[in-house]
Design an enzyme around this catalytic site. Structure first.
Site, mmCIF file in Angstrom:
data_model
loop_
_atom_site.group_PDB
_atom_site.id
_atom_site.type_symbol
_atom_site.label_atom_id
_atom_site.label_comp_id
_atom_site.label_asym_id
_atom_site.label_seq_id
_atom_site.Cartn_x
_atom_site.Cartn_y
_atom_site.Cartn_z
ATOM 1 N N HIS A 150 1.028 -0.840 0.176
ATOM 2 C CA HIS A 150 -0.108 -0.320 0.158
ATOM 3 C C HIS A 150 0.381 1.152 -0.010
ATOM 4 O O HIS A 150 1.997 0.855 0.580
ATOM 5 C CB HIS A 150 -1.142 0.457 1.538
ATOM 6 N N ASP A 198 2.739 -6.631 2.316
ATOM 7 C CA ASP A 198 1.458 -6.181 3.132
ATOM 8 C C ASP A 198 1.656 -4.600 3.737
ATOM 9 O O ASP A 198 1.204 -4.399 4.292
ATOM 10 C CB ASP A 198 0.331 -6.989 3.676
HETATM 11 C C1 0GY Z 1 -4.376 -5.377 4.300
HETATM 12 C C2 0GY Z 1 -4.805 -5.451 5.698
HETATM 13 C C3 0GY Z 1 -6.010 -4.756 6.355
HETATM 14 C C4 0GY Z 1 -6.318 -3.457 5.728
HETATM 15 C C5 0GY Z 1 -6.371 -3.448 4.529
HETATM 16 O O1 0GY Z 1 -7.820 -1.828 3.601
HETATM 17 C C6 0GY Z 1 -7.592 -1.510 4.141
HETATM 18 O O2 0GY Z 1 -7.417 -0.852 4.726
HETATM 19 O O3 0GY Z 1 -6.960 -3.804 3.303
HETATM 20 C C7 0GY Z 1 -6.895 -5.315 7.695
HETATM 21 O O4 0GY Z 1 -6.683 -4.123 8.598
HETATM 22 O O5 0GY Z 1 -6.644 -5.995 7.445
HETATM 23 O O6 0GY Z 1 -4.718 -6.321 3.345
HETATM 24 O O7 0GY Z 1 -4.030 -4.871 4.493
#
Ligand code: 0GY
Length: 296
Positions: A36, A252
């Site tokens: 991300h 991740d």
């Molecule tokens: C991930 C996991 C999480 C968060 C998100 O979109 C998001 O905020 O994906 C989580 O909190 O499990 O996939 O990085």
């Protein structure tokens, strides 16, 4: 925003500042297929509807980690804290050129022109998030309407859900006409055995639907025991062994919303040979599968 103020506002642990150099040497062309970018908030503010506030983790830090770990390419996934505003994602994709692809989050309001701009920047899919602690529910018909539009662009769908919700979601997932990638192995409860009906249900989903793939990601998120993630490894290895051509790996980074511990990303790379145990499996997981899906 000062660094101190930003950390104060964040409600999760900050990412590892000095990850180790991995002992496992990644094959040339390795793709981190789940990471991300967050902010920086001063430039790309977080969504007012977000359920958590991340620490800034911008594109330059992501690209530095990529180079440090020996990764070649990234697939950057829009996370819930940026809502449906994909500006930080598009900015990172543009800066990365051909070295990154993206997964966006869109609503029914998205225009065809906006989709075309996203495609040009490197977006190749959309994410449907069903995790209740992260997002408010979206009617499935909204997702189906979006699917019809993005399928025309050759995009695919990434889905994120908890294991407990799989049974209810199966008819919807089996209706999707594109490739579908399930985040984090469908989030199995790793305190249960491999032959528990919940994990077997997930295996059956992939066995029955050749268009469904999964990411063998997030040992740090799924573990009950903590590092070195011995409890998660058998789940990932099982999926790599049964579906070697439909699995993806990713860091991740920056591990949003983690409260228990923050993993060392170099250590996460060292987990790979425990889940993909031969050179052929590693090549498929790290290079051939993501290249086929994102760069073909
Ligand atoms: C991930 C996991 C999480 C968060 C998100 O979109 C998001 O905020 O994906 C989580 O909190 O499990 O996939 O990085």
């Amino acid at each position: 925003m000062t660094k101190e103020k930003q950390i104060m506002d964040a409600d999760w642990v900050e990412f590892h500042p000095t990850p180790k150099k991995p002992d496992f040497i990644l094959p040339d062309g390795t793709v981190d297929a789940h990471c991300h970018v967050f902010g920086p908030a001063a430039e790309f503010p977080y969504s007012p509807l977000r359920k958590y506030t991340p620490c800034d983790a911008g594109k330059d830090q992501l690209f530095a980690l990529r180079n440090h770990l020996g990764i070649t390419r990234n697939v950057i996934v829009q996370a819930s804290c940026h809502g449906r505003n994909n500006d930080a994602l598009l900015d990172a994709l543009t800066a990365a050129g051909d070295l990154a692809r993206g997964i966006a989050v869109v609503g029914p309001e998205v225009t065809d022109d906006e989709l075309a701009i996203m495609h040009k920047a490197g977006v190749r899919g959309v994410r449907f998030n069903f995790v209740k602690r992260l997002v408010d529910a979206t009617p499935k018909q909204v997702f189906l309407d979006i699917t019809e539009r993005i399928a025309k662009l050759g995009w695919h769908i990434v889905v994120y859900f908890e294991a407990a919700d799989l049974e209810e979601l199966i008819p919807f997932l089996e209706q999707l006409p594109t490739t579908v990638v399930v985040d984090h192995m469908g989030r199995p409860d790793v305190s249960k055995p491999l032959d528990h009906p919940d994990f077997q249900r997930f295996i059956s989903l992939l066995a029955n639907n050749p268009n469904i793939w999964t990411k063998v990601t997030c040992p740090e998120r799924l573990t009950v025991q903590g590092p070195p993630y011995t409890d998660v490894i058998p789940f990932a290895r099982t999926l790599v062994d049964i579906f070697p051509d439909r699995v993806l790996w990713g860091t991740d980074w920056p591990h949003p919303n983690m409260k228990s511990h923050m993993p060392d990303d170099g250590h996460l790379v060292d987990v790979i040979p425990l889940i993909a145990t031969t050179a052929d499996r590693q090549q498929a997981l790290l290079v051939d599968n993501p290249m086929r899906l994102y760069w073909a």
